[in-house]
Design a protein around this motif. Structure first.
Motif, PDB file in Angstrom:
ATOM      1  N   UNK A  70       0.837  -1.211   0.000  1.00 53.46           N
ATOM      2  CA  UNK A  70       0.000   0.000   0.000  1.00 53.46           C
ATOM      3  C   UNK A  70       0.864   1.250   0.000  1.00 53.46           C
ATOM      4  N   UNK A  71       1.859   1.288   0.882  1.00 51.46           N
ATOM      5  CA  UNK A  71       2.695   2.480   0.992  1.00 51.46           C
ATOM      6  C   UNK A  71       3.585   2.665  -0.234  1.00 51.46           C
ATOM      7  N   UNK A  80      -1.039  11.852  -0.982  1.00 52.74           N
ATOM      8  CA  UNK A  80      -0.903  12.538   0.297  1.00 52.74           C
ATOM      9  C   UNK A  80      -1.725  11.821   1.366  1.00 52.74           C
ATOM     10  N   UNK A  81      -2.809  11.168   0.903  1.00 51.43           N
ATOM     11  CA  UNK A  81      -3.645  10.426   1.836  1.00 51.43           C
ATOM     12  C   UNK A  81      -4.160   9.155   1.166  1.00 51.43           C
ATOM     13  N   UNK A 111       2.044   7.150   9.003  1.00 57.36           N
ATOM     14  CA  UNK A 111       2.429   8.372   9.727  1.00 57.36           C
ATOM     15  C   UNK A 111       3.935   8.599   9.658  1.00 57.36           C
ATOM     16  N   UNK A 112       4.701   7.528   9.673  1.00 54.71           N
ATOM     17  CA  UNK A 112       6.156   7.654   9.621  1.00 54.71           C
ATOM     18  C   UNK A 112       6.652   8.309   8.334  1.00 54.71           C
ATOM     19  N   UNK A 113       5.931   8.087   7.235  1.00 59.69           N
ATOM     20  CA  UNK A 113       6.377   8.656   5.965  1.00 59.69           C
ATOM     21  C   UNK A 113       5.522   9.854   5.522  1.00 59.69           C
ATOM     22  N   UNK A 118      -6.908   8.157   6.037  1.00 62.85           N
ATOM     23  CA  UNK A 118      -8.117   8.910   6.396  1.00 62.85           C
ATOM     24  C   UNK A 118      -9.241   8.021   6.906  1.00 62.85           C
ATOM     25  N   UNK A 119      -9.247   6.736   6.511  1.00 66.44           N
ATOM     26  CA  UNK A 119     -10.304   5.850   7.002  1.00 66.44           C
ATOM     27  C   UNK A 119     -10.030   4.422   6.551  1.00 66.44           C
ATOM     28  N   UNK A 120     -10.713   3.503   7.210  1.00 69.65           N
ATOM     29  CA  UNK A 120     -10.764   2.103   6.804  1.00 69.65           C
ATOM     30  C   UNK A 120     -12.245   1.759   6.790  1.00 69.65           C
TER      31      UNK A 120
END
Length: 136
Positions: A70-71, A80-81, A111-113, A118-120
């Motif tokens: 995902x990342x 961005x999100x 959060x680290x990157x 925004x949601x699951x």
């Protein structure tokens, strides 16, 4: 005036402003799946959808979600999100323990990157559960 209205409608068509927007975008894709699938929605600064992508396809009761996949995709498309969406073929959109663990792992890693989760959303029979709306 007509042009302005049509342009405004088109500009907001792929914009994610709420959990319901995520559900509306993904429900047609996921409503009648016989197995569990996980998808990610990648968005820009204006909350416009850059792309949606299936992350994994599993069995009747689970699918493996690799946070790194995902990342990686988020970084490649300059997102961005992101929002994570998956279905429960049983029709019950209540989160499992594995859903909580996956969400926590994705939240911490993103959060680290500097990418916001925004949601699951979990899609069931014509209804959904939002982690954000339920303060999970």
């Amino acid at each position: 005036e007509l042009y302005t209205r049509m342009k405004a409608k088109k500009d907001n068509a792929n914009r994610i402003l709420s959990s319901f927007d995520i559900y509306t975008l993904m429900h047609p894709v996921m409503a009648n799946l016989e197995v569990e699938e996980s998808w990610a929605i990648f968005m820009n600064m204006a909350s416009r959808v850059i792309k949606t992508q299936r992350i994994s396809k599993g069995g009747l009761s689970s699918t493996a979600v690799d946070v790194r996949v995902i990342l990686k995709e988020a970084l490649l498309c300059n997102a961005v999100s992101i929002a994570l969406v998956h279905n429960h073929p049983s029709g019950d959109p209540n989160p499992s323990q594995e859903d909580f663990v996956t969400t926590r792992r994705l939240l911490e890693a993103s959060e680290l990157i500097g990418i916001r989760l925004i949601d699951h959303i979990i899609i069931g029979d014509n209804r959904y559960t939002s982690f954000k709306e339920n303060n999970i």
